[in-house]
Motif scaffolding. Structure first.
Motif, short mmCIF file in Angstrom:
data_model
loop_
_atom_site.label_atom_id
_atom_site.label_comp_id
_atom_site.label_asym_id
_atom_site.label_seq_id
_atom_site.Cartn_x
_atom_site.Cartn_y
_atom_site.Cartn_z
N UNK A 1 -5.84 4.70 -9.21
CA UNK A 1 -5.26 5.40 -8.06
C UNK A 1 -6.30 5.71 -7.01
N UNK A 2 -7.51 6.08 -7.43
CA UNK A 2 -8.56 6.42 -6.48
C UNK A 2 -9.02 5.20 -5.70
N UNK A 3 -9.01 4.02 -6.34
CA UNK A 3 -9.47 2.80 -5.67
C UNK A 3 -8.36 2.07 -4.91
N UNK A 4 -7.11 2.47 -5.12
CA UNK A 4 -6.02 1.70 -4.51
C UNK A 4 -6.11 1.66 -2.97
N UNK B 1 -2.51 -5.99 -6.76
CA UNK B 1 -1.67 -6.27 -7.94
C UNK B 1 -2.28 -5.64 -9.19
N UNK B 2 -3.56 -5.89 -9.42
CA UNK B 2 -4.22 -5.38 -10.62
C UNK B 2 -4.21 -3.86 -10.70
N UNK B 3 -4.51 -3.20 -9.59
CA UNK B 3 -4.54 -1.74 -9.59
C UNK B 3 -3.15 -1.14 -9.75
N UNK C 1 0.83 -1.21 0.00
CA UNK C 1 0.00 0.00 0.00
C UNK C 1 0.86 1.25 0.00
N UNK C 2 1.77 1.35 0.95
CA UNK C 2 2.57 2.57 1.09
C UNK C 2 3.59 2.73 -0.03
#
Length: 387
Positions: A297-300, A278-280, A218-219
């Motif tokens: 990016x918005x959904x990550x 992975x997909x995002x 995530x980070x």
């Protein structure tokens, strides 16, 4: 007297969670400003964010086992005040090493406040629902932060970021100083979970490992979201609009997690979540379209928020004493502290294209950890899975 179940107590907890998690919301703006505004390399910029997060981890690891002996109503606001002052001190120095010290000390102060806040949430009547409320508040905050702070930094310089951080800490200190919930007695565990006050169940350790690894992915990706967009040639206005959309999108995961609490098994949510990371990540880096990049990016962050809410509720059931949920900042930010620096090194040495592949490897490790916690729960803790 405020409690975790009254409006004043929940307001204080929400403000404490928002301030305590500001580093996770602000990572792309933070790292991007350190690169573009302060002139640091990607590795050094990511390193400062990592140093701050390491401070959070150290404080949380120290306080979590001692949570039941701490006076959270006093220590939480003090932690925010100290952190705010240390953020401001970064404006008056220009040496990287001194900024590193201030970041580490600020992380210690913030980690103290956040650890005691999460421990208090873990002792509420319904930790899953309460934590979902806190995550929802964080999503509301993210809308305002992402919609305004990048533009403030563009207009007034990178120092505006630290002034904003200090103001957030000041508000949290005021609200927690007035309304932080009183400490409740430790709930007596059911017979089937009696071991939770001794050594932690094996499944908890697998869950801790999995959440920490997810936090790295995530980070690592989120820290360079703004830089990836800038490298693609997207304008400041386009990136600001993407961050506003990100804020609105991330109102949903906490509320959705609360609604689906009785429908989804926590360990299954945790097992499948890394696949979406992975997909995002692949879409963020390799998509040539702004709309595809912005959507990914918005959904990550959605994935981590949704998963973390289920993990928090599961940890609270596995360990009713509150020790594990009090260590949530360490669990989450142990991984998050590695991500910005690791991402910075990869970007500096290989390029942005390396990030999705690193995410893929780490996501598979997280899935394996969550698979193991599922096996342990099915074998040893059927009560945890019942709704």
């Amino acid at each position: 007297m405020a409690t975790t179940e009254c409006a004043r107590g929940r307001l204080a907890l929400c403000s404490a969670h928002v301030a305590g998690m500001v580093d996770m919301v602000a990572l792309p703006v933070w790292v991007g400003s350190l690169i573009s505004g302060f002139g640091f390399s990607p590795a050094r910029a990511g390193g400062l964010a990592s140093i701050f997060l390491i401070g959070v981890v150290v404080a949380s690891l120290y306080l979590a086992p001692r949570f039941n002996r701490m006076n959270a109503r006093i220590l939480v606001p003090i932690g925010f005040i100290v952190c705010g002052v240390l953020f401001l001190l970064n404006i008056v120095v220009d040496q990287y090493e001194i900024m590193g010290i201030f970041h580490f000390l600020g992380g210690l102060a913030l980690g103290c406040a956040l650890s005691l806040t999460h421990g208090t949430v873990g002792r509420s009547t319904n930790p899953h629902r309460t934590f979902a409320l806190l995550q929802f508040a964080n999503g509301v905050f993210a809308i305002g932060f992402m919609g305004s702070v990048p533009l403030l930094i563009h207009a007034y310089g990178a120092e505006a970021m630290y002034y904003t951080f200090a103001a957030i800490m000041c508000v949290a200190a005021l609200l927690t100083g007035c309304f932080f919930p009183a400490q409740l007695p430790t709930p007596q565990p059911k017979r089937s979970t009696a071991k939770s006050h001794g050594s932690l169940p094996v499944g908890v350790w697998f869950g801790i490992a999995g959440v920490s690894v997810m936090a790295i992915t995530q980070s690592m990706m989120f820290s360079f979201l703004e830089r990836v967009g800038s490298a693609k040639g997207f304008s400041v206005e386009q990136l600001a609009s993407m961050f506003v959309i990100l804020g609105f999108v991330n109102l949903a995961p906490a509320a959705l997690a609360a609604v689906l609490e009785k429908r989804f098994k926590p360990h299954l949510v945790m097992q499948f979540a890394p696949l979406f990371q992975i997909g995002l990540a692949l879409l963020i880096v390799y998509s040539g379209s702004f709309y595809m990049y912005a959507a990914a990016g918005a959904f990550y962050p959605f994935i981590m928020i949704f998963t973390h809410t289920f993990a928090f509720g599961l940890f609270a059931k596995l360990d009713p004493s509150g020790r594990v949920v009090s260590s949530t900042p360490a669990i989450n930010m142990l991984g998050a502290s590695i991500g910005p620096f690791l991402g910075g090194v990869l970007v500096q040495e290989i390029g942005y294209g390396a990030l999705p592949y690193a995410v893929s490897v780490l996501a598979l490790v997280a899935m394996l950890s969550f698979f193991m916690i599922g096996r342990h729960i099915k074998r040893n803790s059927p009560v945890v899975l019942s709704h």
